[in-house]
Design an enzyme around this catalytic site. Structure first.
Site, PDB file in Angstrom:
ATOM      1  N   ASP A  34       0.843  -1.200   0.000  1.00  0.00           N
ATOM      2  CA  ASP A  34       0.000   0.000   0.000  1.00  0.00           C
ATOM      3  C   ASP A  34       0.875   1.245   0.000  1.00  0.00           C
ATOM      4  O   ASP A  34       1.527   1.567   0.988  1.00  0.00           O
ATOM      5  CB  ASP A  34      -0.881   0.005   1.264  1.00  0.00           C
ATOM      6  N   LYS A  82      -2.710   5.801  -4.365  1.00  0.00           N
ATOM      7  CA  LYS A  82      -3.821   6.720  -4.050  1.00  0.00           C
ATOM      8  C   LYS A  82      -3.630   8.073  -4.722  1.00  0.00           C
ATOM      9  O   LYS A  82      -2.503   8.535  -4.902  1.00  0.00           O
ATOM     10  CB  LYS A  82      -3.920   6.942  -2.525  1.00  0.00           C
TER      11      LYS A  82
END
Ligand SMILES: NC(=O)c1ccc[n+]([C@@H]2O[C@H](COP(=O)([O-])OP(=O)(O)OC[C@H]3O[C@@H](n4cnc5c(N)ncnc54)[C@H](OP(=O)(O)O)[C@@H]3O)[C@@H](O)[C@H]2O)c1
Length: 275
Positions: free
Chosen positions: A46, A76
């Protein structure tokens, strides 16, 4: 090596229940940390444009020799890039930095409600998803009001909502809302990022009872609640320790004691006010 269970997503794909977080890992250290994680058995990583380590992360993934389809890569969209065209460009930049043709999960990092651009940004994520360049798309730090707006204005429901979640901030209402809408809840700062929960006597007591570490105890609590977790560490022994949580179980009394640690205290910003 530990096998991490797969959690089904609402678009027919699945993601590992436990992955590796790289927030606050400098780019030149990210490669070593991600390599240590891959060697320990992690397959999910992540990152985020904000973290400034997509390149170091990508180098470790490419250099690992692990087939791309066996990896699960999340990145993201940062707040300053929200908007339809800016999101498409930011996504291209992230892919280039990661050195991959697609990501497995692309998230809107924060709703940033005062900008009022998250619904527009979501339309860009839908397009990226249709093009197959993100196998799944989701959000992070979204509250029910933000999610309801996406439900009203778009055709696809986010696969994941990545939120701050640890024993001091258990997010029962938001977890239930996500579950009712087919959204997987992913816990960020799952260990409470230095907030002291790992030293809490309730945690250390349960850890001692099972012959496990406090971090393993907290991660096991998440796993039994059904959360996806992404603990971060740059310490190889902790990286290995944190994935080794699938061969023991907390009992009902342990789960109840950990449920009692809620204080509502955040380690990060309030999603309704961060813009
Ligand atoms: N979407 C968002 O807005 C958002 C926000 C924050 C974080 N995240 C994601 O969530 C990931 C995890 O969150 P986080 O990094 O904030 O916090 P965390 O994983 O809860 O905690 C990380 C801290 O715990 C320490 N630690 C790790 N394993 C340990 C162990 N076994 N025993 C004792 N201490 C241990 C680490 O130290 P060392 O590294 O020194 O070992 C580090 O200081 C991030 O890396 C990022 O990917 C997302």
């Amino acid at each position: 090596m530990t096998t991490v269970p797969a959690i089904p997503l609402n678009n027919g794909t699945a993601m590992p229940q436990l992955g590796f977080g790289v927030y606050q890992v400098p780019d030149d250290e990210a490669s070593a940390a991600v390599t240590a994680a891959l060697e320990a058995g992690y397959r999910s990583v992540d990152t985020a444009a904000l973290y400034g380590n997509e390149e170091g992360t990508g180098r470790a993934l490419a250099g690992s020799g692990i087939p791309r389809e066996d990896l699960f890569v999340t990145t993201k969209l940062w707040n300053t890039e929200q908007g339809y065209d800016t999101t498409l460009r930011a996504f291209d930049t992230s892919l280039a930095r990661l050195g991959t043709e697609y990501v497995d999960l692309y998230l809107i990092h924060w709703p940033a409600p005062a900008l009022d651009k998250y619904a527009e940004s979501w339309q860009a994520l839908e397009r990226i998803h249709e093009e197959g360049r993100a196998k799944a798309v989701g959000v992070s730090n979204f509250q029910p009001a933000h999610l309801n707006r996406l439900f009203e204005e778009s055709g696809i429901v986010p696969a994941v909502n990545q939120i701050e979640l640890h024993p001091r901030l258990q997010q029962d209402a938001l977890r239930a809302f996500d579950a009712d809408n087919g959204i997987v809840t992913e816990a960020w700062s799952p260990l409470g990022r230095g907030n002291g929960v790992l030293d809490d006597p309730a945690v250390t007591g349960i850890a001692a009872k099972h012959g496990r570490s406090p971090a393993q105890t907290v991660l096991r609590w998440h796993v039994q609640l059904g959360n996806v977790v992404i603990p971060k560490s740059v310490t190889p022994s902790r990286i290995a320790e944190n994935i080794d949580v699938f061969d023991f179980a907390l009992d009902e009394a342990d789960m109840a004691a950990l449920a009692g640690l809620e204080t509502g205290e955040r380690v990060g910003p309030d999603p309704d006010v961060l813009n």
